[in-house]
Scaffold this motif. Structure first.
Motif, PDB file in Angstrom:
ATOM      1  N   ASP A 115      45.003  25.911  48.992  1.00  0.00           N
ATOM      2  CA  ASP A 115      43.896  24.913  49.285  1.00  0.00           C
ATOM      3  C   ASP A 115      42.348  25.263  49.213  1.00  0.00           C
ATOM      4  OD1 ASP A 115      44.156  27.385  50.949  1.00  0.00           O
ATOM      5  OD2 ASP A 115      43.288  26.040  52.345  1.00  0.00           O
ATOM      6  N   SER A 116      42.287  26.716  47.683  1.00  0.00           N
ATOM      7  CA  SER A 116      41.139  27.168  47.681  1.00  0.00           C
ATOM      8  C   SER A 116      40.774  26.034  46.327  1.00  0.00           C
ATOM      9  CB  SER A 116      41.532  28.200  46.651  1.00  0.00           C
ATOM     10  OG  SER A 116      40.071  28.699  45.924  1.00  0.00           O
ATOM     11  N   PRO A 117      39.040  25.404  46.825  1.00  0.00           N
ATOM     12  CA  PRO A 117      38.445  24.632  45.721  1.00  0.00           C
ATOM     13  C   PRO A 117      38.812  25.176  44.374  1.00  0.00           C
ATOM     14  CG  PRO A 117      37.383  24.878  48.078  1.00  0.00           C
ATOM     15  CD  PRO A 117      38.880  26.110  48.090  1.00  0.00           C
ATOM     16  N   ALA A 118      38.817  24.674  43.350  1.00  0.00           N
ATOM     17  CA  ALA A 118      38.510  24.515  41.995  1.00  0.00           C
ATOM     18  C   ALA A 118      36.560  25.131  42.238  1.00  0.00           C
ATOM     19  CB  ALA A 118      39.260  23.509  41.200  1.00  0.00           C
ATOM     20  N   ALA A 119      36.287  24.677  42.172  1.00  0.00           N
ATOM     21  CA  ALA A 119      34.736  25.228  41.781  1.00  0.00           C
ATOM     22  C   ALA A 119      33.838  26.372  42.589  1.00  0.00           C
ATOM     23  CB  ALA A 119      33.974  23.626  42.447  1.00  0.00           C
ATOM     24  N   GLU A 120      35.710  27.446  42.745  1.00  0.00           N
ATOM     25  CA  GLU A 120      34.762  28.792  44.081  1.00  0.00           C
ATOM     26  C   GLU A 120      35.545  29.756  43.385  1.00  0.00           C
ATOM     27  OE1 GLU A 120      35.444  27.951  48.612  1.00  0.00           O
ATOM     28  OE2 GLU A 120      33.977  26.340  48.215  1.00  0.00           O
ATOM     29  N   ARG A 121      36.711  29.541  42.490  1.00  0.00           N
ATOM     30  CA  ARG A 121      37.245  30.728  41.861  1.00  0.00           C
ATOM     31  C   ARG A 121      36.555  31.408  41.266  1.00  0.00           C
ATOM     32  NH1 ARG A 121      42.224  25.875  40.315  1.00  0.00           N
ATOM     33  NH2 ARG A 121      42.580  25.213  42.771  1.00  0.00           N
ATOM     34  N   VAL A 122      36.601  32.148  40.959  1.00  0.00           N
ATOM     35  CA  VAL A 122      36.384  33.806  40.345  1.00  0.00           C
ATOM     36  C   VAL A 122      37.404  34.369  39.962  1.00  0.00           C
ATOM     37  CG1 VAL A 122      34.317  34.825  39.764  1.00  0.00           C
ATOM     38  CG2 VAL A 122      34.115  32.883  41.556  1.00  0.00           C
ATOM     39  N   TRP A 123      37.514  34.552  38.610  1.00  0.00           N
ATOM     40  CA  TRP A 123      38.744  35.589  37.582  1.00  0.00           C
ATOM     41  C   TRP A 123      38.143  36.800  37.916  1.00  0.00           C
ATOM     42  CZ3 TRP A 123      42.310  32.583  38.475  1.00  0.00           C
ATOM     43  CH2 TRP A 123      42.044  31.121  38.120  1.00  0.00           C
ATOM     44  N   LEU A 124      39.806  37.106  38.134  1.00  0.00           N
ATOM     45  CA  LEU A 124      39.248  39.190  37.425  1.00  0.00           C
ATOM     46  C   LEU A 124      39.667  38.864  36.743  1.00  0.00           C
ATOM     47  CD1 LEU A 124      40.132  41.382  39.537  1.00  0.00           C
ATOM     48  CD2 LEU A 124      43.060  41.097  39.219  1.00  0.00           C
ATOM     49  N   GLU A 125      39.390  40.169  35.542  1.00  0.00           N
ATOM     50  CA  GLU A 125      38.898  40.784  34.449  1.00  0.00           C
ATOM     51  C   GLU A 125      39.218  41.974  34.116  1.00  0.00           C
ATOM     52  OE1 GLU A 125      34.328  40.884  33.447  1.00  0.00           O
ATOM     53  OE2 GLU A 125      33.881  39.174  34.614  1.00  0.00           O
ATOM     54  N   PRO A 126      39.680  42.123  32.643  1.00  0.00           N
ATOM     55  CA  PRO A 126      40.334  43.213  32.431  1.00  0.00           C
ATOM     56  C   PRO A 126      39.509  44.107  32.005  1.00  0.00           C
ATOM     57  CG  PRO A 126      40.219  41.797  30.399  1.00  0.00           C
ATOM     58  CD  PRO A 126      39.959  41.003  31.817  1.00  0.00           C
ATOM     59  N   TYR A 127      39.793  45.633  32.553  1.00  0.00           N
ATOM     60  CA  TYR A 127      39.363  46.497  32.090  1.00  0.00           C
ATOM     61  C   TYR A 127      39.904  47.398  30.960  1.00  0.00           C
ATOM     62  CZ  TYR A 127      35.923  50.747  33.789  1.00  0.00           C
ATOM     63  OH  TYR A 127      35.362  51.405  33.195  1.00  0.00           O
ATOM     64  N   PRO A 128      39.762  47.602  30.339  1.00  0.00           N
ATOM     65  CA  PRO A 128      39.602  48.705  28.753  1.00  0.00           C
ATOM     66  C   PRO A 128      40.498  49.762  29.327  1.00  0.00           C
ATOM     67  CG  PRO A 128      37.362  47.709  28.313  1.00  0.00           C
ATOM     68  CD  PRO A 128      37.762  48.152  30.316  1.00  0.00           C
ATOM     69  N   GLY A 129      41.623  50.652  28.306  1.00  0.00           N
ATOM     70  CA  GLY A 129      41.666  52.169  29.470  1.00  0.00           C
ATOM     71  C   GLY A 129      42.543  52.098  30.358  1.00  0.00           C
ATOM     72  N   VAL A 130      42.628  53.519  30.480  1.00  0.00           N
ATOM     73  CA  VAL A 130      44.212  53.385  31.786  1.00  0.00           C
ATOM     74  C   VAL A 130      43.370  54.701  33.214  1.00  0.00           C
ATOM     75  CG1 VAL A 130      45.189  54.364  30.169  1.00  0.00           C
ATOM     76  CG2 VAL A 130      44.127  55.853  30.466  1.00  0.00           C
ATOM     77  N   GLY A 131      41.470  54.534  33.200  1.00  0.00           N
ATOM     78  CA  GLY A 131      41.248  55.006  33.990  1.00  0.00           C
ATOM     79  C   GLY A 131      40.535  55.903  33.819  1.00  0.00           C
ATOM     80  N   VAL A 132      39.717  56.460  34.408  1.00  0.00           N
ATOM     81  CA  VAL A 132      39.103  58.287  34.664  1.00  0.00           C
ATOM     82  C   VAL A 132      38.927  58.473  35.708  1.00  0.00           C
ATOM     83  CG1 VAL A 132      37.974  57.732  32.012  1.00  0.00           C
ATOM     84  CG2 VAL A 132      36.969  57.199  33.954  1.00  0.00           C
ATOM     85  N   GLY A 133      38.842  60.119  35.797  1.00  0.00           N
ATOM     86  CA  GLY A 133      38.642  60.730  37.050  1.00  0.00           C
ATOM     87  C   GLY A 133      39.958  61.471  37.490  1.00  0.00           C
ATOM     88  N   GLU A 134      39.623  62.565  38.521  1.00  0.00           N
ATOM     89  CA  GLU A 134      40.652  63.261  38.775  1.00  0.00           C
ATOM     90  C   GLU A 134      40.441  63.352  40.429  1.00  0.00           C
ATOM     91  OE1 GLU A 134      42.954  65.296  37.493  1.00  0.00           O
ATOM     92  OE2 GLU A 134      42.649  64.570  35.723  1.00  0.00           O
ATOM     93  N   PRO A 135      41.447  62.698  41.153  1.00  0.00           N
ATOM     94  CA  PRO A 135      41.261  62.192  42.104  1.00  0.00           C
ATOM     95  C   PRO A 135      41.553  63.488  42.535  1.00  0.00           C
ATOM     96  CG  PRO A 135      42.980  60.922  41.257  1.00  0.00           C
ATOM     97  CD  PRO A 135      42.629  61.964  40.421  1.00  0.00           C
TER      98      PRO A 135
END
Length: 314
Positions: free
Chosen positions: A94-114
Motif C-alpha cells: 500500500d506504499s504510495p508511488a509518489a512517496e518512494r525513495v530508493w536506496l543507493e549503492p555504495y562504492p567499495g567494501v566499507g572502512v573502519g575498524e569496529p
C-alpha cells in the motif's frame, strides 16, 4: 595578521584530526541514510558544525566520538525531512508511488575498524540487505544499532552520543535487534570462487545466453531494478523477463565492487553511436556457489563514483 595565522593554524590542526576519520564518517552517514548523496550532505554539514563549535572540545582524545555525535545528530535531523529509502522487494503493497525513495549503492567494501562491542564487520555492515533493513528502524533505534553493533561503541558511549540515558540506549538497541533480521553474509569480493561465478555471469550476459544466466541463479533468486518498482523471483519469472526485455540488446560488463559485493557496470549497445553506453550498476549477492540476488540500479550517473566510464568501445 596574528589572528589570520592563528586561524590558519587552527584549521590545519582541525583538518589533520579529521583526515583519518572522514571516510569512516561518510560510511556511517550512508548506513544511517541509505544514500551516498545524503551522506555527502550530512558529512559536509557535520564537519562545518564541528569546526564552528571546536572550542567546545577540550580533550582531543575524544575527537572521534565528538565527531560521531555531531554526524549522528545531523543524520537524525535529515531523517525527519524525507521518506524511508527502500529496495523494490521491500516496498509495502500500500506504499504510495509518489512517496518512494530508493536506496543507493555504495562504492567499495566499507572502512573502519569496529570496536570490541561490534557484531558486524565493516563489509557486512554496508551490504545492501543490511542497510535496507536499517532503513526500517526509527531514528534512535537506528543510531543505537549502528553505534553499538557496527562501530563498537560501549553502552555508555552510545548513550552519550545519542543524548539519552544508558537504559534508554540499551532499550532502543534491544528493540532494533529484535526487528532487524540477522542477514547471512554473502561471499566476499576477493573470494576466488565468487569472482569466477561473477565472471561466468558476465560472460553469459555478453553471449546472450539466457540459460547460462539462469543456471547461475539460486532457485529463489530475486532480480530488481530500482527505480522501477517491479521485481522478479525464481528461475521462470527472471528468465521470462530477460528474454522479453534486456536480452534484445548486446551487452558489455565491467567489474567493480559495491556495498562489499561484486558488482558490474553494465553497458548496452547503442547502434546510432556504435558503442556500448552506460545503463545500470548491477550489485550481486552470492551465497553457497549461486547468485541469490541482483539489484540493478538503473542510474548511469552513479558510474563516476565507481570509476566506471560512460561508454565502452566495441
Amino acid at each position: 595578521m596574528d589572528s589570520v595565522d592563528d586561524s590558519a593554524s587552527a584549521r590545519a590542526e582541525f583538518d589533520r584530526l579529521v583526515g583519518p576519520l572522514r571516510a569512516e564518517l561518510h560510511v556511517h552517514c550512508y548506513r544511517f541514510l541509505g544514500s551516498v548523496h545524503d551522506a555527502d550532505d550530512a558529512l559536509q554539514e557535520a564537519l562545518l558544525r564541528a569546526w564552528r563549535s571546536r572550542e567546545n572540545l577540550t580533550d582531543t582524545h575524544k575527537f572521534r566520538p565528538w565527531l560521531y555525535k555531531i554526524a549522528t545528530n545531523r543524520c537524525l535531523t535529515m531523517l525527519e525531512r524525507r521518506g524511508r529509502r527502500e529496495l523494490p522487494m521491500d516496498i509495502a503493497a500500500d506504499s504510495p508511488a509518489a512517496e518512494r525513495v530508493w536506496l543507493e549503492p555504495y562504492p567499495g567494501v566499507g572502512v573502519g575498524e569496529p570496536g570490541p562491542e561490534a557484531r558486524y564487520t565493516a563489509r557486512e555492515s554496508v551490504e545492501l540487505a543490511f542497510v535496507a533493513m536499517v532503513q526500517q528502524l526509527p531514528g534512535v533505534q537506528r543510531g543505537a544499532l549502528l553505534l553499538r553493533d557496527v562501530l563498537g561503541f560501549t553502552a555508555s558511549e552510545t548513550a552519550e552520543l545519542l543524548d539519552v540515558t544508558v537504559a534508554a540506549a540499551n532499550s532502543a538497541l534491544q528493540r532494533a535487534r529484535a526487528r532487524i533480521e540477522q542477514s547471512v553474509p554473502s561471499q566476499a569480493p576477493d573470494d576466488p570462487r565468487a569472482r569466477l561465478l561473477a565472471q561466468r555471469y558476465a560472460a553469459a550476459w555478453e553471449d546472450a545466453d539466457v540459460d547460462g544466466i539462469v543456471a547461475l541463479l539460486a532457485a529463489d533468486a530475486r532480480y530488481a531494478m530500482p527505480p522501477l518498482p517491479e521485481w522478479y523471483a525464481g528461475h521462470a519469472a527472471i528468465k521470462d523477463f530477460l528474454v522479453t526485455g534486456p536480452l534484445h540488446w548486446r551487452w558489455r560488463f565491467l567489474p567493480t565492487v559495491a556495498n562489499g559485493r561484486l558488482a558490474f557496470g553494465t553497458y548496452w549497445w547503442d547502434a546510432e553511436r556504435s558503442l556500448f553506453a552506460a545503463m545500470a550498476l548491477d550489485v550481486l549477492t552470492l551465497r553457497d556457489g549461486a547468485i541469490t540476488e541482483v539489484v540493478s540500479f538503473l542510474d548511469p550517473t552513479l558510474f563516476p563514483r565507481f570509476a566506471l566510464p560512460d561508454t565502452v568501445a566495441d
